[in-house]
Design an enzyme around this catalytic site. Structure first.
Site, PDB file in Angstrom:
ATOM      1  N   SER A 121       0.822  -1.213   0.000  1.00 32.15           N
ATOM      2  CA  SER A 121       0.000   0.000   0.000  1.00 32.15           C
ATOM      3  C   SER A 121       0.857   1.264   0.000  1.00 32.15           C
ATOM      4  CB  SER A 121      -0.960  -0.011   1.192  1.00 32.15           C
ATOM      5  OG  SER A 121      -0.221  -0.133   2.396  1.00 32.15           O
ATOM      6  N   LYS A 151       1.482  -5.261   4.945  1.00 32.63           N
ATOM      7  CA  LYS A 151       2.129  -5.970   6.044  1.00 32.63           C
ATOM      8  C   LYS A 151       1.889  -5.334   7.414  1.00 32.63           C
ATOM      9  CE  LYS A 151       6.612  -6.661   5.297  1.00 32.63           C
ATOM     10  NZ  LYS A 151       7.894  -7.273   4.911  1.00 32.63           N
ATOM     11  N   GLN A 192      11.092  12.210   1.337  1.00 36.80           N
ATOM     12  CA  GLN A 192      11.169  13.615   1.754  1.00 36.80           C
ATOM     13  C   GLN A 192      11.294  14.543   0.553  1.00 36.80           C
ATOM     14  OE1 GLN A 192      14.655  13.698   4.243  1.00 36.80           O
ATOM     15  NE2 GLN A 192      13.592  12.815   5.999  1.00 36.80           N
ATOM     16  N   GLY A 193      12.253  14.204  -0.326  1.00 36.61           N
ATOM     17  CA  GLY A 193      12.663  15.134  -1.387  1.00 36.61           C
ATOM     18  C   GLY A 193      11.536  15.498  -2.329  1.00 36.61           C
ATOM     19  N   GLY A 194      10.888  14.495  -2.943  1.00 35.22           N
ATOM     20  CA  GLY A 194       9.767  14.775  -3.825  1.00 35.22           C
ATOM     21  C   GLY A 194       9.763  13.946  -5.090  1.00 35.22           C
ATOM     22  N   GLU A 207      18.003  18.475  -6.829  1.00 38.04           N
ATOM     23  CA  GLU A 207      18.715  17.403  -6.139  1.00 38.04           C
ATOM     24  C   GLU A 207      19.894  16.944  -6.979  1.00 38.04           C
ATOM     25  OE1 GLU A 207      15.679  14.480  -5.221  1.00 38.04           O
ATOM     26  OE2 GLU A 207      15.308  15.477  -3.323  1.00 38.04           O
ATOM     27  N   HIS A 255      22.164   5.850   0.308  1.00 38.40           N
ATOM     28  CA  HIS A 255      21.964   7.295   0.445  1.00 38.40           C
ATOM     29  C   HIS A 255      23.135   7.836   1.246  1.00 38.40           C
ATOM     30  CE1 HIS A 255      20.339  11.211   1.149  1.00 38.40           C
ATOM     31  NE2 HIS A 255      19.354  10.930   0.315  1.00 38.40           N
ATOM     32  N   ARG A 286      24.572  10.444  -6.201  1.00 41.02           N
ATOM     33  CA  ARG A 286      24.658   9.788  -4.892  1.00 41.02           C
ATOM     34  C   ARG A 286      25.769   8.765  -4.767  1.00 41.02           C
ATOM     35  NH1 ARG A 286      18.273   8.913  -3.566  1.00 41.02           N
ATOM     36  NH2 ARG A 286      17.920  11.144  -3.302  1.00 41.02           N
ATOM     37  N   HIS A 345      19.506   2.450   0.600  1.00 37.69           N
ATOM     38  CA  HIS A 345      18.366   3.344   0.407  1.00 37.69           C
ATOM     39  C   HIS A 345      17.395   2.856  -0.659  1.00 37.69           C
ATOM     40  CE1 HIS A 345      16.265   7.107   0.515  1.00 37.69           C
ATOM     41  NE2 HIS A 345      16.569   7.423  -0.734  1.00 37.69           N
ATOM     42  N   ARG A 366      19.952   5.136  -9.789  1.00 37.17           N
ATOM     43  CA  ARG A 366      18.721   5.930  -9.905  1.00 37.17           C
ATOM     44  C   ARG A 366      19.021   7.417  -9.742  1.00 37.17           C
ATOM     45  NH1 ARG A 366      14.573   7.369  -5.264  1.00 37.17           N
ATOM     46  NH2 ARG A 366      16.567   7.512  -4.218  1.00 37.17           N
ATOM     47  N   SER A 382      12.077   7.733  -8.536  1.00 38.67           N
ATOM     48  CA  SER A 382      11.393   6.484  -8.164  1.00 38.67           C
ATOM     49  C   SER A 382       9.911   6.694  -7.921  1.00 38.67           C
ATOM     50  CB  SER A 382      12.047   5.859  -6.940  1.00 38.67           C
ATOM     51  OG  SER A 382      12.433   6.842  -6.044  1.00 38.67           O
TER      52      SER A 382
HETATM   53  C1  LIG Z   1      13.583   7.742   3.685  1.00 35.67           C
HETATM   54  C2  LIG Z   1      13.269   7.651   2.209  1.00 35.67           C
HETATM   55  C3  LIG Z   1      13.199   8.803   1.447  1.00 35.67           C
HETATM   56  C4  LIG Z   1      12.912   8.724   0.084  1.00 35.67           C
HETATM   57  N1  LIG Z   1      12.781   9.870  -0.639  1.00 35.67           N
HETATM   58  C5  LIG Z   1      12.405   9.792  -1.945  1.00 35.67           C
HETATM   59  C6  LIG Z   1      12.143  10.961  -2.694  1.00 35.67           C
HETATM   60  O1  LIG Z   1      12.217  12.065  -2.193  1.00 35.67           O
HETATM   61  N2  LIG Z   1      11.775  10.816  -4.000  1.00 35.67           N
HETATM   62  C7  LIG Z   1      11.652   9.608  -4.593  1.00 35.67           C
HETATM   63  O2  LIG Z   1      11.313   9.537  -5.785  1.00 35.67           O
HETATM   64  N3  LIG Z   1      11.893   8.483  -3.888  1.00 35.67           N
HETATM   65  C8  LIG Z   1      12.240   8.551  -2.581  1.00 35.67           C
HETATM   66  N4  LIG Z   1      12.453   7.403  -1.883  1.00 35.67           N
HETATM   67  C9  LIG Z   1      12.199   6.116  -2.530  1.00 35.67           C
HETATM   68  C10 LIG Z   1      10.685   5.958  -2.650  1.00 35.67           C
HETATM   69  O3  LIG Z   1      10.087   6.374  -1.458  1.00 35.67           O
HETATM   70  C11 LIG Z   1      10.312   4.519  -2.913  1.00 35.67           C
HETATM   71  O4  LIG Z   1      11.053   4.004  -3.982  1.00 35.67           O
HETATM   72  C12 LIG Z   1       8.841   4.409  -3.259  1.00 35.67           C
HETATM   73  O5  LIG Z   1       8.080   5.015  -2.257  1.00 35.67           O
HETATM   74  C13 LIG Z   1       8.455   2.958  -3.408  1.00 35.67           C
HETATM   75  O6  LIG Z   1       7.072   2.893  -3.521  1.00 35.67           O
HETATM   76  P1  LIG Z   1       6.397   1.483  -3.618  1.00 35.67           P
HETATM   77  O7  LIG Z   1       4.926   1.728  -3.665  1.00 35.67           O
HETATM   78  O8  LIG Z   1       7.008   0.716  -4.723  1.00 35.67           O
HETATM   79  O9  LIG Z   1       6.809   0.722  -2.271  1.00 35.67           O
HETATM   80  P2  LIG Z   1       6.589   1.161  -0.747  1.00 35.67           P
HETATM   81  O10 LIG Z   1       6.143   2.547  -0.632  1.00 35.67           O
HETATM   82  O11 LIG Z   1       7.784   0.759   0.018  1.00 35.67           O
HETATM   83  O12 LIG Z   1       5.385   0.225  -0.306  1.00 35.67           O
HETATM   84  C14 LIG Z   1       5.575  -1.150  -0.152  1.00 35.67           C
HETATM   85  C15 LIG Z   1       4.327  -1.725   0.490  1.00 35.67           C
HETATM   86  O13 LIG Z   1       4.361  -3.144   0.421  1.00 35.67           O
HETATM   87  C16 LIG Z   1       4.022  -3.695   1.681  1.00 35.67           C
HETATM   88  N5  LIG Z   1       4.625  -5.019   1.761  1.00 35.67           N
HETATM   89  C17 LIG Z   1       5.924  -5.370   1.666  1.00 35.67           C
HETATM   90  N6  LIG Z   1       6.049  -6.717   1.743  1.00 35.67           N
HETATM   91  C18 LIG Z   1       4.794  -7.204   1.870  1.00 35.67           C
HETATM   92  C19 LIG Z   1       4.248  -8.497   2.009  1.00 35.67           C
HETATM   93  N7  LIG Z   1       5.011  -9.609   2.039  1.00 35.67           N
HETATM   94  N8  LIG Z   1       2.910  -8.646   2.136  1.00 35.67           N
HETATM   95  C20 LIG Z   1       2.095  -7.561   2.126  1.00 35.67           C
HETATM   96  N9  LIG Z   1       2.562  -6.294   2.002  1.00 35.67           N
HETATM   97  C21 LIG Z   1       3.889  -6.132   1.870  1.00 35.67           C
HETATM   98  C22 LIG Z   1       4.542  -2.692   2.670  1.00 35.67           C
HETATM   99  O14 LIG Z   1       3.927  -2.875   3.922  1.00 35.67           O
HETATM  100  C23 LIG Z   1       4.153  -1.387   1.961  1.00 35.67           C
HETATM  101  O15 LIG Z   1       2.796  -1.102   2.179  1.00 35.67           O
HETATM  102  C24 LIG Z   1      12.734   7.463  -0.519  1.00 35.67           C
HETATM  103  C25 LIG Z   1      12.818   6.311   0.249  1.00 35.67           C
HETATM  104  C26 LIG Z   1      13.078   6.398   1.613  1.00 35.67           C
HETATM  105  C27 LIG Z   1      13.143   5.142   2.421  1.00 35.67           C
END
Ligand SMILES: Cc1cc2nc3c(=O)[nH]c(=O)nc-3n(C[C@H](O)[C@H](O)[C@H](O)COP(=O)(O)OP(=O)(O)OC[C@H]3O[C@@H](n4cnc5c(N)ncnc54)[C@H](O)[C@@H]3O)c2cc1C
Length: 533
Positions: free
Chosen positions: A14, A36, A48-50, A119, A242, A288, A349, A384, A389
């Site tokens: 989610s 999860k 944070q960044g955007g 950035e 990071h 990075r 990261h 990246r 992302s």
């Molecule tokens: C501190 C931080 C700062 C960041 N800043 C930036 C930024 O500024 N700009 C940018 O572009 N990117 C940034 N990133 C990277 C970016 O946030 C992620 O790449 C992006 O949010 C990933 O989105 P997603 O929906 O693919 O996964 P996520 O947002 O990680 O969501 C994964 C979901 O899967 C669920 N899950 C995992 N395993 C299971 C399982 N087995 N069963 C059920 N559910 C499960 C989790 O609970 C979660 O809900 C940052 C990352 C971090 C950690």
């Protein structure tokens, strides 16, 4: 045996990717979102960044494409990059229509425009952000919109364990994904869900390393599940570290956004020397991988525990307004960033590789899609570009939702065998899980970190082989818990990272090895693809 649940779409995760997909199919069938922990807990929530997107007159798609290709060190798939970059503005507009509001600034009397951040690696200001809590605001906007859909059921505290395929059910032909086994963390029961379209949106694998910016959910579950189901993964050696995590014994996984360097923050060593001068033309704002390696080298050279990020030339008012979360977190640990530099170290990261997909999130296994950080579309290449992302997750999840509705997979068979696992429960044995968790994360940090060697990678591979055996024995005998599910995934994902790193006999982007310090220019660059045997 009939299934416990049946849906048109099952979305695992989610974060931005899972929620975007769910929102875009919700009008067209029943949707289960399995997640999860609580619904907002995700990497997305901590961004944070955007989001990088071309919205300013001073910027162009060509420049964004060029910056992405440069960061990706020759391994980005250019047509994928261009497609995602060009689709960005339309997806961002939709996000804003859902209620997401990005920070703005005044532009002349009574006029406002987007306050675009800059950035590392970006040649223009193009990062849309909501102060420094962009991810939290995105999660909130998407969850609010999704709550209005009666077709969507959200299962919090449920962990997907394994995908169900026709092959696993014993059929010889027509292999496809037909559902998923899910652990209800509260009851401890494993439920069987039948579904024609399963979407992995499980995010990355930062927790495979001792130091990471990622929250606890990031254990690489999607990559591990896909690989076990026979789907190839690519480029897992490219883990982005990071450069700047807050260095404090109690500050678990707290990131100091690259935007702080974008606003003029300077990296200094303990003696106050700005050590990025001369290391790269962009100095502290270099890509990075270069910054992380320079910090790693500086820490090793000086024997210090950390380096420092100095933004004291900005006013307190500016810092409080532009970086409210970082400002408050630093203060919580007794660091006043307006008057003193912030102690920082690098941390794992972002996973640039992942499950091999098309640019619309389709995997090799019919009925299985992978969107967001879990997937590898070819956008990021060997590194990246910052803030690409969230953009990729938004665009690819939207495309997958459109494609899946066009295709209409026939429903899978009604009867699926229930999950079978051991029932032994021995509190003393739990220590094995925690010990192995720690060991994997420590060995990945020590042997498979920012600077690698073949000898250390081989040592890691050997230890991971025995850990896999131990986990396998334990896994089938003991009662299923979320920790055990994650441990099994961590050991597999760690092994995929090590094997990919061993396969790449050159240094490129995020993968740097002392044994092959140069980039191989003798042949066109290739993705590292690992196919399950
Ligand atoms: C501190 C931080 C700062 C960041 N800043 C930036 C930024 O500024 N700009 C940018 O572009 N990117 C940034 N990133 C990277 C970016 O946030 C992620 O790449 C992006 O949010 C990933 O989105 P997603 O929906 O693919 O996964 P996520 O947002 O990680 O969501 C994964 C979901 O899967 C669920 N899950 C995992 N395993 C299971 C399982 N087995 N069963 C059920 N559910 C499960 C989790 O609970 C979660 O809900 C940052 C990352 C971090 C950690």
């Amino acid at each position: 045996m009939p299934c416990d649940h049946r849906y048109d779409y099952v979305v695992l995760g989610s974060g931005i990717a899972g929620l975007t997909f769910a929102l875009n199919v919700a009008g067209n069938g029943s949707v289960a979102v399995i997640t999860k922990k609580n619904r907002a807990e995700s990497n997305t929530n901590y961004a944070q960044g955007g989001i990088a997107c071309v919205t300013s007159d001073e910027d162009t798609f060509d420049l964004h494409v060029r910056d992405t290709l440069e960061a990706g060190a020759g391994l980005c798939h250019e047509e994928v990059v261009r497609g995602i970059v060009e689709e960005g503005p339309a997806r961002l507009k939709e996000l804003m229509e859902l209620g997401m509001s990005f920070s703005e600034r005044e532009n002349g009397a009574y006029k406002h425009e987007l306050d675009l951040g800059k950035e590392g690696g970006h040649s223009k200001r193009r990062i849309l952000h909501a102060k420094d809590i962009t991810g939290r605001e995105i999660e909130s906007a998407l969850l609010t919109a999704l709550a209005l859909h009666p077709n969507v059921e959200m299962f919090e505290n449920h962990a997907a364990i394994d995908l169900i395929t026709r092959r696993k059910l014993g059929f010889a032909t027509g292999n496809r994904c037909v559902g998923v086994y899910v652990l209800d963390n509260t009851s401890g029961r494993v439920e069987t869900i039948s579904c024609a379209n399963v979407v992995l949106a499980t995010g990355g694998c930062g927790k495979v390393y001792l130091y990471t910016t990622n929250p606890d959910i990031a254990t690489g579950d999607g990559v591990a599940m896909a690989y076990r189901a026979g789907v190839p993964v690519a480029n897992m050696e490219f883990i982005q570290f990071h450069p700047t995590c807050l260095f404090h014994p109690k500050a678990k996984s707290f990131l100091i956004s690259e935007a702080v360097r974008g606003e003029g923050g300077i990296l200094r060593n303990a003696g106050g020397k700005a050590f990025m001068q001369g290391a790269h033309p962009l100095e502290s704002l270099a890509p990075r991988d270069i910054v992380a390696r320079a910090i790693d080298a500086e820490i090793k050279r000086t024997g210090a525990e950390c380096v420092y990020l100095d933004i004291t030339h900005k006013s307190r008012e500016f810092l409080q307004n532009r970086f409210p979360a970082i400002y408050a977190k630093c203060l919580e640990f007794g660091i006043d960033m307006a008057v003193e530099p912030i102690p920082v170290v690098p941390g794992a990261h972002y996973q640039c590789g992942g499950v091999v997909t098309t640019p619309e999130g389709r995997t090799e296994l019919p009925g299985l899609w992978a969107v967001g950080e879990v997937g590898c579309t070819g956008l990021h290449g060997a590194n990246r570009l910052a803030s690409n992302s969230l953009l990729e997750a938004l665009v690819v999840a939207h495309r997958a939702a459109e494609a899946v509705q066009r295709e209409k997979m026939p429903p899978p068979q009604k009867d699926i065998a229930p999950w079978e696992s051991g029932s032994a429960q021995d509190a003393d044995e739990l220590v094995v899980i925690y010990h192995n968790w720690r060991e994997i994360r420590q060995l990945m940090w020590d042997y498979v970190g920012i600077v690698r060697t073949t000898k250390r990678l081989r040592r890691a591979a050997s230890r991971l082989r025995s850990l896999s055996e131990e986990v396998r024995d334990y896994y089938w005998n003991y009662k299923m818990t979320c920790d055990l599910v994650e441990l099994r995934n961590l050991v597999l994902v760690a092994s995929l990272i090590v094997d990919s790193a061993l396969e790449r006999r050159e240094s490129r982007g995020l993968h740097f090895t002392r044994d092959y310090p140069e980039t191989d220019t003798s042949a066109p660059p290739m993705d590292t693809i690992l196919r399950p045997g």
